[in-house]
Design a protein around this motif. Structure first.
Motif, PDB file in Angstrom:
ATOM      1  N   ASN A  42       5.751  -2.639  12.640  1.00 25.52           N
ATOM      2  CA  ASN A  42       4.402  -2.376  12.124  1.00 25.52           C
ATOM      3  C   ASN A  42       4.419  -2.128  10.613  1.00 25.52           C
ATOM      4  O   ASN A  42       3.566  -2.635   9.877  1.00 25.52           O
ATOM      5  CB  ASN A  42       3.756  -1.181  12.839  1.00 25.52           C
ATOM      6  N   ASP A  43       5.402  -1.366  10.153  1.00 23.98           N
ATOM      7  CA  ASP A  43       5.533  -1.124   8.704  1.00 23.98           C
ATOM      8  C   ASP A  43       5.786  -2.423   7.963  1.00 23.98           C
ATOM      9  O   ASP A  43       5.229  -2.669   6.872  1.00 23.98           O
ATOM     10  CB  ASP A  43       6.672  -0.138   8.408  1.00 23.98           C
ATOM     11  N   THR A  44       6.625  -3.271   8.554  1.00 20.43           N
ATOM     12  CA  THR A  44       6.933  -4.544   7.921  1.00 20.43           C
ATOM     13  C   THR A  44       5.676  -5.407   7.868  1.00 20.43           C
ATOM     14  O   THR A  44       5.401  -6.067   6.856  1.00 20.43           O
ATOM     15  CB  THR A  44       8.057  -5.274   8.699  1.00 20.43           C
TER      16      THR A  44
ATOM     17  N   LYS B 219       3.410  -4.098   5.158  1.00 17.08           N
ATOM     18  CA  LYS B 219       3.913  -4.477   3.831  1.00 17.08           C
ATOM     19  C   LYS B 219       3.676  -5.953   3.575  1.00 17.08           C
ATOM     20  O   LYS B 219       3.331  -6.347   2.465  1.00 17.08           O
ATOM     21  CB  LYS B 219       5.412  -4.160   3.725  1.00 17.08           C
TER      22      LYS B 219
END
Length: 131
Positions: free
Chosen positions: A120-122, A125
């Motif tokens: 999810n963070d990737t 970003k």
């Protein structure tokens, strides 16, 4: 004539005694032969039975040695593993397996959560980079 009759009677009595004595002697001789034959037969049977008893003693000695050896093996086995020991070990392994399964499931879920968060963070970003 009396003398002649007496003489004949005496001869008949002497012949009768001689015949009786001869029959008695023959009977004694036959008895001795029968007793000798019976003695020889019994002696041979005795020797045969003695031989069988000696063989049986040897066999018994060998069997007693086998029994003593088997007692040692059984005693050694009794000192090692018993059914109760096996059941206890199995129970402890089952408990250990359950604990390991629970730990692995917890780690797997944690890893899935971490991977999901990183993914999810990737994605966030990438979304910021693309915009």
């Amino acid at each position: 004539m009396m003398n002649d009759n007496d003489q004949r009677a005496g001869q008949a009595t002497a012949a009768s005694r001689y015949t009786s004595l001869r029959c008695f002697s023959i009977s004694i001789l036959i008895s001795i032969v029968v007793c000798s034959a019976a003695s020889i037969l019994f002696y041979n049977n005795f020797i045969s039975l003695k031989s069988e008893v000696e063989n049986d003693h040897v066999i018994i000695s060998l069997l007693q040695k086998d029994i003593a050896d088997q007692k040692l093996i059984i005693a050694r086995f009794n000192e090692s593993v018993t059914n109760t020991d096996v059941e206890k070990k199995l129970a402890s392994l089952e408990v250990s397996l359950s604990a390991t399964q629970a730990t692995l499931l917890t780690r797997l879920r944690s890893t899935e959560t971490s991977i999901g968060a990183l993914l999810n963070d990737t994605l966030v970003k990438l979304d910021h980079t693309v915009k």
